[in-house]
Design a protein around this motif. Structure first.
Motif, mmCIF file in Angstrom:
data_model
loop_
_atom_site.group_PDB
_atom_site.id
_atom_site.type_symbol
_atom_site.label_atom_id
_atom_site.label_comp_id
_atom_site.label_asym_id
_atom_site.label_seq_id
_atom_site.Cartn_x
_atom_site.Cartn_y
_atom_site.Cartn_z
ATOM 1 N N LEU A 207 0.829 -1.205 0.000
ATOM 2 C CA LEU A 207 0.000 0.000 0.000
ATOM 3 C C LEU A 207 0.862 1.252 0.000
ATOM 4 O O LEU A 207 0.587 2.218 -0.714
ATOM 5 N N VAL A 208 1.907 1.230 0.812
ATOM 6 C CA VAL A 208 2.813 2.387 0.907
ATOM 7 C C VAL A 208 3.540 2.600 -0.410
ATOM 8 O O VAL A 208 3.702 3.739 -0.869
ATOM 9 N N ASP A 209 3.967 1.527 -1.034
ATOM 10 C CA ASP A 209 4.662 1.642 -2.320
ATOM 11 C C ASP A 209 3.773 2.278 -3.376
ATOM 12 O O ASP A 209 4.244 3.019 -4.249
ATOM 13 N N MET A 210 2.491 1.989 -3.314
ATOM 14 C CA MET A 210 1.579 2.496 -4.336
ATOM 15 C C MET A 210 1.021 3.881 -3.992
ATOM 16 O O MET A 210 0.941 4.765 -4.852
ATOM 17 N N ALA A 211 0.648 4.095 -2.733
ATOM 18 C CA ALA A 211 -0.030 5.334 -2.341
ATOM 19 C C ALA A 211 0.868 6.332 -1.628
ATOM 20 O O ALA A 211 0.456 7.466 -1.383
ATOM 21 N N GLY A 212 2.091 5.918 -1.247
ATOM 22 C CA GLY A 212 2.972 6.788 -0.479
ATOM 23 C C GLY A 212 2.843 6.506 1.010
ATOM 24 O O GLY A 212 1.849 5.910 1.448
ATOM 25 N N PRO A 213 3.825 6.932 1.812
ATOM 26 C CA PRO A 213 3.849 6.598 3.254
ATOM 27 C C PRO A 213 2.613 7.058 4.016
ATOM 28 O O PRO A 213 2.022 6.287 4.777
ATOM 29 N N GLU A 214 2.201 8.294 3.829
ATOM 30 C CA GLU A 214 1.085 8.836 4.614
ATOM 31 C C GLU A 214 -0.239 8.195 4.234
ATOM 32 O O GLU A 214 -0.970 7.683 5.090
ATOM 33 N N ASP A 215 -0.569 8.210 2.936
ATOM 34 C CA ASP A 215 -1.836 7.626 2.488
ATOM 35 C C ASP A 215 -1.844 6.115 2.676
ATOM 36 O O ASP A 215 -2.870 5.527 3.034
ATOM 37 N N GLY A 216 -0.702 5.481 2.426
ATOM 38 C CA GLY A 216 -0.629 4.030 2.580
ATOM 39 C C GLY A 216 -0.892 3.597 4.011
ATOM 40 O O GLY A 216 -1.641 2.647 4.260
ATOM 41 N N ALA A 217 -0.294 4.309 4.968
ATOM 42 C CA ALA A 217 -0.502 3.991 6.384
ATOM 43 C C ALA A 217 -1.942 4.255 6.792
ATOM 44 O O ALA A 217 -2.547 3.490 7.553
ATOM 45 N N ARG A 218 -2.524 5.348 6.284
ATOM 46 C CA ARG A 218 -3.918 5.678 6.623
ATOM 47 C C ARG A 218 -4.880 4.635 6.059
ATOM 48 O O ARG A 218 -5.827 4.216 6.746
ATOM 49 N N ILE A 219 -4.646 4.220 4.819
ATOM 50 C CA ILE A 219 -5.497 3.192 4.213
ATOM 51 C C ILE A 219 -5.427 1.895 5.010
ATOM 52 O O ILE A 219 -6.448 1.237 5.252
ATOM 53 N N PHE A 220 -4.223 1.526 5.439
ATOM 54 C CA PHE A 220 -4.051 0.294 6.197
ATOM 55 C C PHE A 220 -4.804 0.363 7.524
ATOM 56 O O PHE A 220 -5.475 -0.599 7.928
ATOM 57 N N GLU A 221 -4.738 1.497 8.177
ATOM 58 C CA GLU A 221 -5.445 1.666 9.454
ATOM 59 C C GLU A 221 -6.959 1.628 9.254
ATOM 60 O O GLU A 221 -7.688 0.981 10.024
ATOM 61 N N THR A 222 -7.437 2.326 8.225
ATOM 62 C CA THR A 222 -8.877 2.335 7.934
ATOM 63 C C THR A 222 -9.372 0.940 7.580
ATOM 64 O O THR A 222 -10.451 0.520 8.008
ATOM 65 N N PHE A 223 -8.581 0.229 6.799
ATOM 66 C CA PHE A 223 -8.920 -1.136 6.416
ATOM 67 C C PHE A 223 -9.098 -2.010 7.649
ATOM 68 O O PHE A 223 -10.067 -2.776 7.741
ATOM 69 N N GLN A 224 -8.195 -1.919 8.604
ATOM 70 C CA GLN A 224 -8.277 -2.750 9.803
ATOM 71 C C GLN A 224 -9.541 -2.447 10.603
ATOM 72 O O GLN A 224 -10.185 -3.357 11.132
ATOM 73 N N LYS A 225 -9.923 -1.171 10.687
ATOM 74 C CA LYS A 225 -11.139 -0.792 11.403
ATOM 75 C C LYS A 225 -12.382 -1.324 10.694
ATOM 76 O O LYS A 225 -13.295 -1.876 11.318
ATOM 77 N N GLU A 226 -12.437 -1.134 9.376
ATOM 78 C CA GLU A 226 -13.600 -1.592 8.618
ATOM 79 C C GLU A 226 -13.700 -3.116 8.638
ATOM 80 O O GLU A 226 -14.799 -3.679 8.687
ATOM 81 N N LEU A 227 -12.543 -3.750 8.590
ATOM 82 C CA LEU A 227 -12.529 -5.211 8.604
ATOM 83 C C LEU A 227 -13.143 -5.755 9.881
ATOM 84 O O LEU A 227 -13.916 -6.722 9.849
ATOM 85 N N GLU A 228 -12.817 -5.159 11.014
ATOM 86 C CA GLU A 228 -13.386 -5.602 12.285
ATOM 87 C C GLU A 228 -14.893 -5.427 12.296
ATOM 88 O O GLU A 228 -15.615 -6.227 12.890
ATOM 89 N N SER A 229 -15.380 -4.395 11.618
ATOM 90 C CA SER A 229 -16.822 -4.147 11.587
ATOM 91 C C SER A 229 -17.558 -5.157 10.714
ATOM 92 O O SER A 229 -18.679 -5.551 11.015
ATOM 93 N N VAL A 230 -16.918 -5.598 9.608
ATOM 94 C CA VAL A 230 -17.608 -6.518 8.709
ATOM 95 C C VAL A 230 -17.427 -7.980 9.109
ATOM 96 O O VAL A 230 -18.170 -8.844 8.635
ATOM 97 N N ARG A 231 -16.469 -8.288 9.973
ATOM 98 C CA ARG A 231 -16.253 -9.680 10.393
ATOM 99 C C ARG A 231 -17.499 -10.299 11.005
ATOM 100 O O ARG A 231 -17.731 -11.514 10.900
ATOM 101 N N GLN A 232 -18.311 -9.480 11.639
ATOM 102 C CA GLN A 232 -19.500 -9.988 12.318
ATOM 103 C C GLN A 232 -20.463 -10.673 11.339
ATOM 104 O O GLN A 232 -21.305 -11.480 11.750
ATOM 105 N N PHE A 233 -20.345 -10.357 10.045
ATOM 106 C CA PHE A 233 -21.265 -10.922 9.052
ATOM 107 C C PHE A 233 -20.772 -12.254 8.496
ATOM 108 O O PHE A 233 -21.474 -12.899 7.734
ATOM 109 N N PHE A 234 -19.538 -12.656 8.861
ATOM 110 C CA PHE A 234 -18.963 -13.858 8.271
ATOM 111 C C PHE A 234 -18.584 -14.889 9.318
ATOM 112 O O PHE A 234 -17.911 -15.834 9.027
#
Length: 292
Positions: free
Chosen positions: A265-292
């Motif tokens: 993610l960092v290689d593609m989006a850069g350090p700041e955006d890549g780190a933010r995307i990774f953090e957001t992904f982890q939060k959203e993932l925890e929210s959707v796990r309840q459905f699976f």
């Protein structure tokens, strides 16, 4: 081994035949992906008629991923909070996952792991598409959702050969598509792409899915990029790699890398955006796990 295009088409037909009929909501969602005119007010009405789906939408919009102060207690309110694109993506993920879960598969297959990997990859791809220059960014979520659909078709239609492929791949040294081609003469990206073509999904999505393991193998790579910095298949590969690296994988085992899991993610989006995307992904993932 399958040796002709007709054999491969027949395998896809058999796999698709094992899926339950598309719901009215899913039909309209797929139509919207194919750029047909769909009224989301009508879609909202259909959601309200599906008790399970409407309940899941409300659970998601009230989850920690959205961090709202007031409770959302109606589908129209949820639509206004999520926005049209987010609503479509959410409904696609929930509807497709529910449909997939009804397919008979071999013992070593896990619908839960498959669903969470597909949705997790879709979430990452969608977030990446919002910050990096890529061709057809509007198709990122759908490409992520369907990128491994061929694995499900393979497992459902040829369970014995599926087991052979998994054993061969576990020996190491060869990619999964290589092992699939040796055993059945086709690989899961190819099977996925044929299915997406049957569903009339846009060509840029099909191309990204077909080449997500090797974007540069695409003979039309430069042409399809259309001046963008990245091809959608490259974005999809980064999302898939990241999901696997954190253990959101079909096997349930994390992909072993010599670098942090967010590196792609960092290689593609850069350090700041890549780190933010990774953090957001982890939060959203925890929210959707309840459905699976």
């Amino acid at each position: 081994m399958y040796t002709t295009a007709t054999d491969v088409q027949a395998m896809v037909s058999k796999g698709l035949g094992q899926l339950p009929p598309f719901s009215p909501i899913l039909n309209k969602l797929l139509a919207s992906v194919a750029c047909e005119d769909v009224r989301f007010s009508e879609l909202s009405t259909l959601i309200e008629k599906d008790t399970v789906l409407s309940g899941n939408v409300l659970r998601l919009v009230n989850s920690a991923a959205f961090a709202r102060r007031g409770e959302v207690n109606s589908v129209p309110h949820a639509v206004s909070v999520l926005g049209l694109n987010k609503l479509r993506n959410t409904l696609l993920g929930l509807s497709i996952s529910r449909m997939w879960s009804g397919v008979k598969t071999p013992r070593e297959w896990s619908h839960s792991r498959f669903n969470i990997h597909s949705v997790g990859t879709a979430i990452l791809a969608d977030h990446l598409a919002q910050v990096v220059p890529v061709n057809y960014p509007e198709g990122a979520f759908v490409a992520g959702l369907f990128h491994d659909f061929g694995k499900l078709l393979f497992a459902a239609t040829r369970p014995n050969e599926f087991g052979e492929v998994m054993e061969l791949h576990a020996l190491g040294g060869r990619s999964l598509p290589e092992c699939e081609r040796e055993i059945i003469g086709a690989d899961h990206p190819q099977l996925s792409t044929i299915a997406l073509e049957r569903w009339n999904l846009p060509e840029p999505i099909r191309s990204a899915v077909q080449y997500h393991h090797d974007p540069r193998a695409n003979p039309a790579y430069q042409q399809e990029k259309d001046g963008a910095k990245f091809h959608l298949s490259e974005l999809l590969m980064a999302a898939d790699t990241t999901a696997n690296a954190v253990g959101v994988s079909i096997t349930g085992k994390p992909l072993v890398l010599e670098c942090p899991p967010e590196t792609a993610l960092v290689d593609m989006a850069g350090p700041e955006d890549g780190a933010r995307i990774f953090e957001t992904f982890q939060k959203e993932l925890e929210s959707v796990r309840q459905f699976f």
